[in-house]
Write an enzyme that holds these catalytic residues in place. Sequence first.
Site, mmCIF file in Angstrom:
data_model
loop_
_atom_site.group_PDB
_atom_site.id
_atom_site.type_symbol
_atom_site.label_atom_id
_atom_site.label_comp_id
_atom_site.label_asym_id
_atom_site.label_seq_id
_atom_site.Cartn_x
_atom_site.Cartn_y
_atom_site.Cartn_z
ATOM 1 N N ARG A 46 0.849 -1.201 0.000
ATOM 2 C CA ARG A 46 0.000 0.000 0.000
ATOM 3 C C ARG A 46 0.885 1.252 0.000
ATOM 4 O O ARG A 46 0.622 2.227 -0.699
ATOM 5 C CB ARG A 46 -0.937 -0.007 1.219
ATOM 6 C CG ARG A 46 -1.966 -1.137 1.164
ATOM 7 C CD ARG A 46 -3.038 -0.989 2.239
ATOM 8 N NE ARG A 46 -2.601 -1.304 3.594
ATOM 9 C CZ ARG A 46 -2.637 -2.507 4.164
ATOM 10 N NH1 ARG A 46 -3.104 -3.548 3.478
ATOM 11 N NH2 ARG A 46 -2.230 -2.697 5.402
ATOM 12 N N LYS A 136 -11.874 14.331 6.550
ATOM 13 C CA LYS A 136 -13.028 13.850 5.792
ATOM 14 C C LYS A 136 -13.844 12.857 6.608
ATOM 15 O O LYS A 136 -13.277 12.059 7.356
ATOM 16 C CB LYS A 136 -12.551 13.160 4.519
ATOM 17 C CG LYS A 136 -13.681 12.885 3.545
ATOM 18 C CD LYS A 136 -13.356 11.785 2.572
ATOM 19 C CE LYS A 136 -13.813 10.458 3.116
ATOM 20 N NZ LYS A 136 -13.685 9.364 2.154
ATOM 21 N N GLU A 177 -19.169 14.907 3.768
ATOM 22 C CA GLU A 177 -19.496 14.024 2.632
ATOM 23 C C GLU A 177 -20.725 13.168 2.930
ATOM 24 O O GLU A 177 -20.607 12.073 3.487
ATOM 25 C CB GLU A 177 -18.293 13.116 2.302
ATOM 26 C CG GLU A 177 -18.583 12.182 1.115
ATOM 27 C CD GLU A 177 -17.411 11.252 0.745
ATOM 28 O OE1 GLU A 177 -16.407 11.230 1.473
ATOM 29 O OE2 GLU A 177 -17.532 10.551 -0.268
ATOM 30 N N LYS A 219 -18.676 17.591 0.016
ATOM 31 C CA LYS A 219 -18.316 16.558 -0.964
ATOM 32 C C LYS A 219 -19.569 15.749 -1.291
ATOM 33 O O LYS A 219 -19.889 14.774 -0.605
ATOM 34 C CB LYS A 219 -17.217 15.661 -0.380
ATOM 35 C CG LYS A 219 -16.812 14.494 -1.272
ATOM 36 C CD LYS A 219 -15.472 13.888 -0.848
ATOM 37 C CE LYS A 219 -15.141 12.642 -1.628
ATOM 38 N NZ LYS A 219 -13.761 12.193 -1.445
#
Length: 337
Positions: A46, A136, A177, A219
């Site tokens: 990753r 976020k 979001e 978002k």
Amino acid sequence: MDTELLKQTANFLVSPGRGILAADESNGTMTKRLEGVGVSSSPESRNAYRANLFAMPTMADAISGVILYDETIRQTAVDGTSIPDFLHGIDVLPGIKVDTGAKPLAGYENETVTEGLDGLRERCAEYFAMGARFAKWRAVIRIDDGLPSDACISANAHALARYAAICQEQGLVPIIEPEVLMEGDHSSQLCFEVTSTVLDATWAACETQGVFLPGALLKPNMILPGKSHPQRSNVETCAKMTIDLLHNHVPSEIPGIVFLSGGQTEVEATAHLNAMNNMGPHPFELSYSYGRALQASTLKTWAKNQDNLSVAHSVFAHRCQMAHLARFGNWSEDLEA
Ligand code: 5MM
């Protein structure tokens, strides 16, 4: 609350020609993505993929901020510095996913509420000290027979607003979001109605919690029919309906809209944003916070060319350039060739 810092960060993130790269896939999602291209998932793989992605030489021309996952913010960039330091060094702000995922909503089958408020103040303080400047939190809303319920909408709106208030107290710009999923056979009109209701509930909760809107970004999903709906909408219809939504259901104090791509192809997500930016003026910047629509082809290319990183870089540079052009309404389909 440092309102000047929050405003400055939010405006920086949606500065002309730039937007956000969502690279905050949790380990479960990233494992699916990597295994999908034949790469086994580990902290090392990753890191190898993401550190290489962030090292693309012209990334900062189109990318103002990168949303990281907790594992990634603690990892190392290609030059041996920490990932947040590396990003600051190329004029890109590090951000961080702070929710702990969408969990079953008690009493409401097939619906979720996003969790992560416990200990959030302390985690935000730690992330800020590590260099993060925005955060976020993604709420997930599903359209189906009788869904979403009022319970799902209000629980998620409340959580988003409390998250946003805590982030702002700690100096992080919250990206709010509330994603209405594309899964299902619903029409664009129903997507419009549900998204409007969800946004209205979110702003009401933000007002109650005292969220400072000039220091926050939204978002949202675009207005599209569900993936299994028999009719696809054309670019102009999607753009017009999404603009109608934003102009009527987003307070003008919000400095920028950073769309999610939600399963659209790279070209669809670019075409839609481009069309919307051609329909101005708008009271806020219209930009992107794409995950798959910035990374899908790059990930595939990287998996096959790990010994020659410039191949994946050129694919990523192209997607970044297309998104950059769409910020000004200057993209066209022939540039994709
Ligand atoms: C990068 O993908 C995020 C996925 O997070 P999980 O692993 O927790 O599901 C996701 O939240 C993403 O930031 C947004 O959905 C935007 O990504 P897309 O691919 O929809 O543009």
